[in-house]
Design a protein around this motif. Sequence first.
Motif, PDB file in Angstrom:
ATOM      1  N   ASN A 222     128.536 131.851  -9.904  1.00 30.16           N
ATOM      2  CA  ASN A 222     129.124 133.371 -10.291  1.00 30.16           C
ATOM      3  C   ASN A 222     130.381 133.614  -9.336  1.00 30.16           C
ATOM      4  O   ASN A 222     130.290 134.813  -9.131  1.00 30.16           O
ATOM      5  CB  ASN A 222     127.923 134.718 -10.640  1.00 30.16           C
ATOM      6  CG  ASN A 222     126.652 134.369 -11.857  1.00 30.16           C
ATOM      7  OD1 ASN A 222     128.164 134.093 -12.192  1.00 30.16           O
ATOM      8  ND2 ASN A 222     126.066 135.342 -11.114  1.00 30.16           N
ATOM      9  N   HIS A 223     130.687 132.835  -8.793  1.00 30.92           N
ATOM     10  CA  HIS A 223     131.917 132.443  -7.946  1.00 30.92           C
ATOM     11  C   HIS A 223     132.759 131.855  -7.629  1.00 30.92           C
ATOM     12  O   HIS A 223     131.944 130.824  -7.823  1.00 30.92           O
ATOM     13  CB  HIS A 223     131.136 133.163  -6.550  1.00 30.92           C
ATOM     14  CG  HIS A 223     132.525 133.054  -5.695  1.00 30.92           C
ATOM     15  ND1 HIS A 223     133.517 134.249  -5.353  1.00 30.92           N
ATOM     16  CD2 HIS A 223     133.281 132.059  -4.686  1.00 30.92           C
ATOM     17  CE1 HIS A 223     134.140 134.155  -3.866  1.00 30.92           C
ATOM     18  NE2 HIS A 223     134.049 132.877  -4.301  1.00 30.92           N
ATOM     19  N   GLN A 224     134.276 131.781  -8.448  1.00 21.12           N
ATOM     20  CA  GLN A 224     135.021 130.802  -8.374  1.00 21.12           C
ATOM     21  C   GLN A 224     136.298 131.432  -7.777  1.00 21.12           C
ATOM     22  O   GLN A 224     136.694 132.905  -8.068  1.00 21.12           O
ATOM     23  CB  GLN A 224     135.260 130.318  -9.531  1.00 21.12           C
ATOM     24  CG  GLN A 224     136.526 128.996  -9.459  1.00 21.12           C
ATOM     25  CD  GLN A 224     136.729 128.566 -10.631  1.00 21.12           C
ATOM     26  OE1 GLN A 224     135.324 127.747 -11.051  1.00 21.12           O
ATOM     27  NE2 GLN A 224     137.718 128.355 -11.329  1.00 21.12           N
ATOM     28  N   GLU A 225     136.164 130.575  -6.505  1.00 22.22           N
ATOM     29  CA  GLU A 225     138.016 131.243  -5.918  1.00 22.22           C
ATOM     30  C   GLU A 225     139.186 130.054  -6.239  1.00 22.22           C
ATOM     31  O   GLU A 225     138.699 129.096  -5.782  1.00 22.22           O
ATOM     32  CB  GLU A 225     137.882 131.012  -4.340  1.00 22.22           C
ATOM     33  CG  GLU A 225     138.866 131.339  -3.676  1.00 22.22           C
ATOM     34  CD  GLU A 225     138.800 131.398  -2.157  1.00 22.22           C
ATOM     35  OE1 GLU A 225     139.772 131.503  -1.709  1.00 22.22           O
ATOM     36  OE2 GLU A 225     137.281 132.216  -1.360  1.00 22.22           O
ATOM     37  N   THR A 226     139.892 130.442  -6.984  1.00 22.12           N
ATOM     38  CA  THR A 226     141.025 129.394  -6.672  1.00 22.12           C
ATOM     39  C   THR A 226     142.647 130.239  -6.674  1.00 22.12           C
ATOM     40  O   THR A 226     142.710 130.843  -6.788  1.00 22.12           O
ATOM     41  CB  THR A 226     141.252 129.412  -8.760  1.00 22.12           C
ATOM     42  OG1 THR A 226     139.958 129.138  -9.033  1.00 22.12           O
ATOM     43  CG2 THR A 226     142.282 128.182  -9.770  1.00 22.12           C
ATOM     44  N   VAL A 227     142.976 128.608  -5.519  1.00 25.29           N
ATOM     45  CA  VAL A 227     144.282 129.329  -4.695  1.00 25.29           C
ATOM     46  C   VAL A 227     145.402 127.686  -4.867  1.00 25.29           C
ATOM     47  O   VAL A 227     144.762 127.028  -5.353  1.00 25.29           O
ATOM     48  CB  VAL A 227     144.271 129.116  -3.777  1.00 25.29           C
ATOM     49  CG1 VAL A 227     144.921 129.561  -2.858  1.00 25.29           C
ATOM     50  CG2 VAL A 227     143.354 130.500  -2.996  1.00 25.29           C
TER      51      VAL A 227
ATOM     52  N   GLN B 166     142.481 134.304 -11.065  1.00 23.74           N
ATOM     53  CA  GLN B 166     141.046 134.393 -11.291  1.00 23.74           C
ATOM     54  C   GLN B 166     140.762 133.830 -12.505  1.00 23.74           C
ATOM     55  O   GLN B 166     141.792 134.207 -13.875  1.00 23.74           O
ATOM     56  CB  GLN B 166     141.511 136.097 -12.127  1.00 23.74           C
ATOM     57  CG  GLN B 166     141.790 137.089 -10.815  1.00 23.74           C
ATOM     58  CD  GLN B 166     140.786 136.887  -9.039  1.00 23.74           C
ATOM     59  OE1 GLN B 166     139.413 136.928  -9.396  1.00 23.74           O
ATOM     60  NE2 GLN B 166     141.391 136.792  -8.215  1.00 23.74           N
ATOM     61  N   ILE B 167     140.185 133.290 -12.529  1.00 25.30           N
ATOM     62  CA  ILE B 167     139.914 131.861 -13.725  1.00 25.30           C
ATOM     63  C   ILE B 167     137.665 132.501 -13.974  1.00 25.30           C
ATOM     64  O   ILE B 167     137.627 132.122 -12.232  1.00 25.30           O
ATOM     65  CB  ILE B 167     139.248 131.085 -13.172  1.00 25.30           C
ATOM     66  CG1 ILE B 167     141.338 130.475 -13.381  1.00 25.30           C
ATOM     67  CG2 ILE B 167     139.242 129.635 -14.460  1.00 25.30           C
ATOM     68  CD1 ILE B 167     141.832 129.471 -12.970  1.00 25.30           C
ATOM     69  N   SER B 168     137.274 132.939 -14.444  1.00 23.01           N
ATOM     70  CA  SER B 168     135.705 133.631 -14.605  1.00 23.01           C
ATOM     71  C   SER B 168     135.084 131.960 -14.965  1.00 23.01           C
ATOM     72  O   SER B 168     135.682 131.187 -14.836  1.00 23.01           O
ATOM     73  CB  SER B 168     135.637 133.951 -15.229  1.00 23.01           C
ATOM     74  OG  SER B 168     135.967 133.686 -17.123  1.00 23.01           O
ATOM     75  N   THR B 169     134.038 132.124 -14.307  1.00 22.42           N
ATOM     76  CA  THR B 169     133.167 130.994 -14.261  1.00 22.42           C
ATOM     77  C   THR B 169     132.947 131.155 -15.353  1.00 22.42           C
ATOM     78  O   THR B 169     132.203 131.487 -16.261  1.00 22.42           O
ATOM     79  CB  THR B 169     131.675 131.564 -12.829  1.00 22.42           C
ATOM     80  OG1 THR B 169     130.517 132.073 -13.590  1.00 22.42           O
ATOM     81  CG2 THR B 169     132.036 131.388 -11.675  1.00 22.42           C
ATOM     82  N   LYS B 170     131.662 129.141 -15.538  1.00 18.24           N
ATOM     83  CA  LYS B 170     130.692 129.163 -17.211  1.00 18.24           C
ATOM     84  C   LYS B 170     130.291 130.750 -17.304  1.00 18.24           C
ATOM     85  O   LYS B 170     129.632 131.153 -16.149  1.00 18.24           O
ATOM     86  CB  LYS B 170     130.502 128.506 -17.399  1.00 18.24           C
ATOM     87  CG  LYS B 170     131.931 127.126 -17.256  1.00 18.24           C
ATOM     88  CD  LYS B 170     130.678 125.492 -17.738  1.00 18.24           C
ATOM     89  CE  LYS B 170     132.048 124.332 -16.919  1.00 18.24           C
ATOM     90  NZ  LYS B 170     130.864 123.182 -17.635  1.00 18.24           N
ATOM     91  N   SER B 171     129.731 130.138 -18.464  1.00 20.75           N
ATOM     92  CA  SER B 171     127.723 131.313 -18.680  1.00 20.75           C
ATOM     93  C   SER B 171     126.565 130.832 -18.286  1.00 20.75           C
ATOM     94  O   SER B 171     126.611 132.046 -17.740  1.00 20.75           O
ATOM     95  CB  SER B 171     128.243 131.763 -20.072  1.00 20.75           C
ATOM     96  OG  SER B 171     127.198 129.991 -20.668  1.00 20.75           O
ATOM     97  N   SER B 172     126.642 129.839 -17.601  1.00 22.19           N
ATOM     98  CA  SER B 172     125.859 129.140 -16.522  1.00 22.19           C
ATOM     99  C   SER B 172     126.219 130.264 -15.141  1.00 22.19           C
ATOM    100  O   SER B 172     124.898 129.681 -14.251  1.00 22.19           O
ATOM    101  CB  SER B 172     125.982 127.919 -16.755  1.00 22.19           C
ATOM    102  OG  SER B 172     127.027 126.703 -15.865  1.00 22.19           O
ATOM    103  N   GLY B 173     126.680 129.934 -14.710  1.00 22.00           N
ATOM    104  CA  GLY B 173     127.448 130.898 -13.294  1.00 22.00           C
ATOM    105  C   GLY B 173     127.964 129.607 -12.938  1.00 22.00           C
ATOM    106  O   GLY B 173     128.538 129.921 -11.870  1.00 22.00           O
TER     107      GLY B 173
END
Length: 132
Positions: free
Chosen positions: A12-17, A28-35
């Motif tokens: 449930n966390h993703q940091e994209t730079v 800001q890119i959200s995670t998959k529904s699986s987290g």
Amino acid sequence: MKISASIKSAFNHQETVVQTNESATTMQISTKSSGFGSSINGGELLLLSLATCFCNDIYREAGKRNIAVSGVEVLVTGEFGAEGEPGSNFTYKANVISEAPPAEIEELIRYTDQIAEVHNTLRKGLSITLTT
């Protein structure tokens, strides 16, 4: 110009730079529904990269020619098959919104297609090396 992209991914966390030289931008890119993992895939990002490159280059080249452009629309499509197969059938079309004569805009689009850096990188083919 040195460009990099990084992802730090956990449940449930993703940091994209992304970074060009010393200028970094967090996306800001959200995670998959699986987290786990990104809600968008690499193929989508690759096609977005082509669209972004062409759009930005149109504005740059129009500025060099003193052509006023009020908008740009780019649609890139491609196909991906089974796991491990490279993409194919990449095509794109662009609409440049401007009051300049249509022939001038058509020439701007064709020239930009010839010099778009990401497009030319893929057209040339490149080596991608895993380092450890």
